[in-house]
Design an enzyme around this catalytic site. Structure first.
Site, short mmCIF file in Angstrom:
data_model
loop_
_atom_site.label_atom_id
_atom_site.label_comp_id
_atom_site.label_asym_id
_atom_site.label_seq_id
_atom_site.Cartn_x
_atom_site.Cartn_y
_atom_site.Cartn_z
N ASP A 111 0.53 -1.53 0.10
CA ASP A 111 -0.33 0.21 0.23
C ASP A 111 1.14 1.23 -0.10
OD1 ASP A 111 1.13 0.08 3.19
OD2 ASP A 111 -1.10 -0.81 3.19
N HIS A 126 6.68 -7.41 -1.66
CA HIS A 126 5.34 -8.07 -2.48
C HIS A 126 5.31 -6.62 -3.15
CE1 HIS A 126 4.09 -11.19 1.14
NE2 HIS A 126 5.50 -11.74 0.09
N CYS A 134 5.42 -4.14 -17.17
CA CYS A 134 4.87 -4.94 -18.98
C CYS A 134 5.72 -5.76 -18.68
CB CYS A 134 5.23 -4.13 -19.91
SG CYS A 134 5.64 -4.38 -21.29
N CYS A 137 8.43 -6.32 -21.72
CA CYS A 137 9.82 -6.12 -21.74
C CYS A 137 10.21 -4.94 -19.81
CB CYS A 137 9.87 -4.91 -22.30
SG CYS A 137 9.03 -3.35 -21.91
N CYS A 156 2.28 -1.38 -22.37
CA CYS A 156 3.03 -0.09 -22.13
C CYS A 156 3.76 0.35 -23.22
CB CYS A 156 4.45 -1.52 -22.05
SG CYS A 156 5.90 -1.17 -22.35
N CYS A 159 6.46 -1.13 -25.60
CA CYS A 159 6.53 -2.18 -26.18
C CYS A 159 5.17 -2.40 -26.72
CB CYS A 159 7.37 -3.24 -25.71
SG CYS A 159 6.22 -4.33 -24.47
N SER A 198 -0.17 -12.75 9.76
CA SER A 198 -0.92 -13.66 9.78
C SER A 198 0.33 -15.21 10.28
CB SER A 198 -2.02 -13.94 9.23
OG SER A 198 -1.76 -14.51 8.10
N ASN A 222 0.14 -8.26 18.15
CA ASN A 222 -0.51 -8.80 16.87
C ASN A 222 -2.01 -8.54 17.65
OD1 ASN A 222 -2.63 -9.91 15.34
ND2 ASN A 222 -0.98 -10.74 13.83
C1 BJW Z 1 -3.42 -6.29 13.81
C2 BJW Z 1 -3.93 -5.18 13.36
C3 BJW Z 1 -3.94 -4.29 14.07
C4 BJW Z 1 -5.75 -7.47 12.43
N1 BJW Z 1 -2.63 -4.58 14.71
N2 BJW Z 1 -2.60 -6.63 13.74
C5 BJW Z 1 6.98 -23.21 2.60
C6 BJW Z 1 5.89 -23.60 3.45
C7 BJW Z 1 4.30 -23.61 2.32
C8 BJW Z 1 3.94 -23.03 1.68
C9 BJW Z 1 5.08 -21.97 0.91
C10 BJW Z 1 6.14 -21.66 1.34
N3 BJW Z 1 6.89 -21.36 0.43
C11 BJW Z 1 6.56 -20.88 -0.54
C12 BJW Z 1 5.01 -20.94 -0.51
C13 BJW Z 1 4.25 -20.05 -1.01
C14 BJW Z 1 3.53 -19.59 -0.88
C15 BJW Z 1 2.72 -19.98 0.76
O1 BJW Z 1 3.54 -18.49 1.50
N4 BJW Z 1 1.41 -19.55 0.95
C16 BJW Z 1 1.16 -20.12 2.21
C17 BJW Z 1 -0.14 -19.40 2.59
C18 BJW Z 1 1.33 -21.60 2.07
N5 BJW Z 1 4.57 -18.08 -1.20
C19 BJW Z 1 4.66 -17.81 -2.23
O2 BJW Z 1 4.08 -17.80 -3.23
C20 BJW Z 1 5.62 -16.59 -2.13
N6 BJW Z 1 6.98 -16.65 -3.54
C21 BJW Z 1 7.68 -18.10 -3.19
O3 BJW Z 1 7.86 -18.37 -1.87
O4 BJW Z 1 7.62 -18.38 -4.65
C22 BJW Z 1 8.46 -19.48 -4.38
C23 BJW Z 1 7.92 -20.46 -4.47
C24 BJW Z 1 6.61 -20.23 -5.45
C25 BJW Z 1 5.40 -21.27 -5.29
C26 BJW Z 1 5.95 -22.39 -4.74
C27 BJW Z 1 6.95 -22.79 -3.26
C28 BJW Z 1 8.08 -21.75 -3.41
C29 BJW Z 1 4.95 -15.19 -3.04
C30 BJW Z 1 3.82 -15.00 -1.69
C31 BJW Z 1 3.70 -13.64 -2.60
C32 BJW Z 1 2.02 -13.37 -1.17
N7 BJW Z 1 1.23 -12.46 -2.06
C33 BJW Z 1 0.58 -11.96 -1.24
C34 BJW Z 1 -0.28 -11.18 -2.31
C35 BJW Z 1 -0.22 -10.01 -2.34
C36 BJW Z 1 -0.81 -8.93 -3.76
C37 BJW Z 1 -2.44 -8.53 -3.71
O5 BJW Z 1 -1.74 -7.33 -2.82
O6 BJW Z 1 -3.08 -8.24 -3.51
O7 BJW Z 1 0.40 -10.73 -0.32
S1 BJW Z 1 -0.44 -12.63 -0.82
C38 BJW Z 1 -0.91 -11.72 0.89
O8 BJW Z 1 -1.03 -12.31 2.28
C39 BJW Z 1 -0.68 -10.23 0.93
C40 BJW Z 1 0.81 -10.48 1.92
O9 BJW Z 1 1.57 -9.14 1.83
C41 BJW Z 1 0.32 -11.37 2.76
C42 BJW Z 1 0.16 -11.61 4.13
O10 BJW Z 1 -0.57 -11.86 4.68
P1 BJW Z 1 -0.32 -10.43 5.67
O11 BJW Z 1 0.98 -10.35 5.53
O12 BJW Z 1 -0.16 -11.30 6.79
O13 BJW Z 1 -2.03 -10.01 6.44
P2 BJW Z 1 -2.93 -10.66 6.72
O14 BJW Z 1 -4.16 -10.63 6.58
O15 BJW Z 1 -3.06 -12.48 6.15
O16 BJW Z 1 -2.81 -11.35 8.21
C43 BJW Z 1 -3.26 -10.03 9.59
C44 BJW Z 1 -2.88 -9.57 10.71
O17 BJW Z 1 -3.09 -8.40 11.45
C45 BJW Z 1 -3.74 -10.70 11.31
O18 BJW Z 1 -3.10 -11.27 11.90
C46 BJW Z 1 -4.71 -10.24 12.03
O19 BJW Z 1 -5.05 -10.42 13.50
C47 BJW Z 1 -3.53 -8.79 12.88
N8 BJW Z 1 -4.12 -7.51 12.81
N9 BJW Z 1 -5.39 -5.92 12.83
C48 BJW Z 1 -1.67 -5.64 14.44
N10 BJW Z 1 -4.51 -3.27 14.76
#
Ligand code: BJW
Length: 247
Positions: A111, A126, A134, A137, A156, A159, A198, A222
């Site tokens: 954000d 992320h 693009c 390219c 783009c 390109c 999370s 959290n």
């Molecule tokens: C408060 C609050 C307040 C509320 N104060 N707190 C190892 C094991 C298993 C799987 C994998 C692994 N390594 C890789 C993977 C695959 C996958 C993955 O992790 N999957 C798991 C879910 C199982 N990872 C990937 O695909 C990553 N790529 C990768 O590793 O490439 C190599 C590879 C690929 C495939 C297989 C293996 C290796 C890429 C991950 C990209 C994540 N993208 C997203 C979307 C971004 C675009 C978009 O914005 O749409 O990123 S997903 C989404 O989750 C977003 C976030 O950055 C990310 C994390 O979420 P976050 O920030 O933790 O938010 P929430 O909503 O989950 O939690 C909010 C928290 O706040 C809660 O706990 C609340 O309690 C708290 N809260 N109010 C403080 N006021």
């Protein structure tokens, strides 16, 4: 389990905070929640777009199948975020950067609110919702450019191929430079804060484990427990915007 569950900052943490030189902060969607940015998970809910769970719409597969739908989801979110300001948590973290000689902020958030609060050199794992890239390219475009954003012209200029949001979707690799920098900094951290995530998504969720392995003191902030809570030396159960300004 070595968790000191509390709502105030312990004397030990105060002392470590006072003396620390190398501080590593990992943030997630919860740090922006009090600004009004919806989280992906938490509170028993999971974000969805037109009935589609976010991990489907924000995925490499969906980008290949239906890029216009992915753009619609990101356009909607930019429209929400555009009206939003950083909160007390973003501002507290920005102040910490002045305080510690070696300070690293790694965010999973797309954000741009940490920068808006004044944080510099933020490692954006992320990507950023305010950039397009693009698919052919790799040219990058600033979506804060009002003309381009208003036209919603996602081709783009270099390109002519399609642009995509410059964010890391599920199943995509993280930017190598960002990942490498974060690992190096996690490996030298003395004090590591895990705020508003999370801790389900890797590799981000692995950084506190890396820091712990080199002896860093790990603090989670959290309102809800996470899979990392047991690893932490202290868990402060509460909202980031209320806890972080107390330091
Ligand atoms: C408060 C609050 C307040 C509320 N104060 N707190 C190892 C094991 C298993 C799987 C994998 C692994 N390594 C890789 C993977 C695959 C996958 C993955 O992790 N999957 C798991 C879910 C199982 N990872 C990937 O695909 C990553 N790529 C990768 O590793 O490439 C190599 C590879 C690929 C495939 C297989 C293996 C290796 C890429 C991950 C990209 C994540 N993208 C997203 C979307 C971004 C675009 C978009 O914005 O749409 O990123 S997903 C989404 O989750 C977003 C976030 O950055 C990310 C994390 O979420 P976050 O920030 O933790 O938010 P929430 O909503 O989950 O939690 C909010 C928290 O706040 C809660 O706990 C609340 O309690 C708290 N809260 N109010 C403080 N006021």
């Amino acid at each position: 389990m070595n968790v000191n569950q509390q709502t105030v900052i312990s004397d030990e943490l105060c002392e470590r905070f006072r003396r620390a030189r190398r501080v590593f902060v990992l943030t997630g969607a919860g740090v922006s929640a009090e600004s009004g940015v919806p989280t992906f998970r938490g509170g028993g809910q999971t974000a969805a777009w037109k009935g589609m769970p976010f991990d489907k719409i924000s995925s490499a597969g969906m980008l290949e199948r239906n890029l216009p739908e992915v753009w619609e989801w990101f356009n909607y979110r930019r429209d929400v975020i555009e009206k939003i300001e950083p909160n007390a948590a973003h501002h507290a973290i920005a102040r910490w950067q002045q305080r510690f000689p070696d300070f690293t902020l790694v965010t999973q958030n797309v954000d741009g609110l940490h920068e808006a609060a004044g944080s510099k050199d933020v490692i954006e794992l992320h990507g950023n919702i305010w950039r397009a890239r693009c698919i052919s390219c790799g040219a990058k475009y600033n979506l804060r450019d009002k003309e381009r954003a208003a036209a919603r012209d996602f081709t783009c200029a270099e390109c002519g191929n399609y642009l995509r949001p410059d964010v890391v979707l599920f199943g995509e690799m993280l930017p190598v430079g960002a990942l490498d920098r974060a690992v190096v900094k996690a490996k030298s951290a003395e004090l590591c804060f895990v705020v508003g995530t999370s801790a389900l998504v890797y590799p981000a969720a692995g950084f506190p484990e890396i820091a712990k392995a080199v002896g860093a003191y790990i603090v989670e902030i959290n309102p809800e427990p996470t899979p990392l809570s047991d690893l932490c030396d202290e868990v402060i159960q509460g909202k980031a915007g209320e806890i972080l300004p107390l330091f």
